[in-house]
Design an enzyme around this catalytic site. Sequence first.
Site, PDB file in Angstrom:
ATOM      1  N   CYS A 130       0.681  -1.306   0.108  1.00 24.73           N
ATOM      2  CA  CYS A 130      -0.099   0.313  -0.503  1.00 24.73           C
ATOM      3  C   CYS A 130       0.617   1.470  -0.171  1.00 24.73           C
ATOM      4  CB  CYS A 130      -1.129   0.131   0.557  1.00 24.73           C
ATOM      5  SG  CYS A 130      -0.285   0.253   2.836  1.00 24.73           S
ATOM      6  N   HIS A 160      -2.194   1.407   6.943  1.00 19.25           N
ATOM      7  CA  HIS A 160      -2.818   1.170   5.755  1.00 19.25           C
ATOM      8  C   HIS A 160      -2.753   2.066   5.167  1.00 19.25           C
ATOM      9  CE1 HIS A 160      -3.718  -1.023   1.992  1.00 19.25           C
ATOM     10  NE2 HIS A 160      -5.849  -0.944   2.137  1.00 19.25           N
ATOM     11  N   HIS A 206      -6.327   1.324  -4.078  1.00 17.55           N
ATOM     12  CA  HIS A 206      -5.228   0.857  -2.582  1.00 17.55           C
ATOM     13  C   HIS A 206      -4.597   0.028  -3.403  1.00 17.55           C
ATOM     14  CE1 HIS A 206      -7.746  -1.951  -0.116  1.00 17.55           C
ATOM     15  NE2 HIS A 206      -8.579  -1.443  -1.490  1.00 17.55           N
TER      16      HIS A 206
END
Length: 169
Positions: free
Chosen positions: A54, A108, A120
Amino acid sequence: FQYDAESFQMLWLSLIEDDFTAAGISKSEMLDRIMELFGTPYRFGGVSTRGIDCSAFTRLIYQDVANIELPRTAREQFSYGVKIKNKSDLEFGDLIFFHTYSRKFPSHVGIYLGDGLFAHAGIRYGVAVASLNSEYYSKRFIGGKRLTEKETQALKSSKSKDTELKAQM
């Protein structure tokens, strides 16, 4: 689910009000680069189109589109930008952060697209679009960060800085 990427992109761009983010980054260029990476597999610690995680995804987008060198991890990226707590205040291009395995720090990160959607690199589908309103992400949402023009100048990569210096000489 099948879609025509070009039609999706044209529709999405028609919904975006301005041409540039608050940091002066072209929204259409950002969306183009994101879409080029759709389907890239996820790989923890991965930094290439063979496998990407990510934070490497967000870093790659900002580097390729605006020569902005974000830090390597979600935790480090969280230290940049103006904090945005409410989902309703998010804008296209904002970095959005989540607690996915630790409540102590962001683990994240993605890029907000608008209308509750973000791009993402996730474990299940690789680079894809997800909804902030899904139960999983809604529960884990920390907030967003909006880069300012001043910060983007400070984060310009050395390659970009060298080019600017040579142009001034």
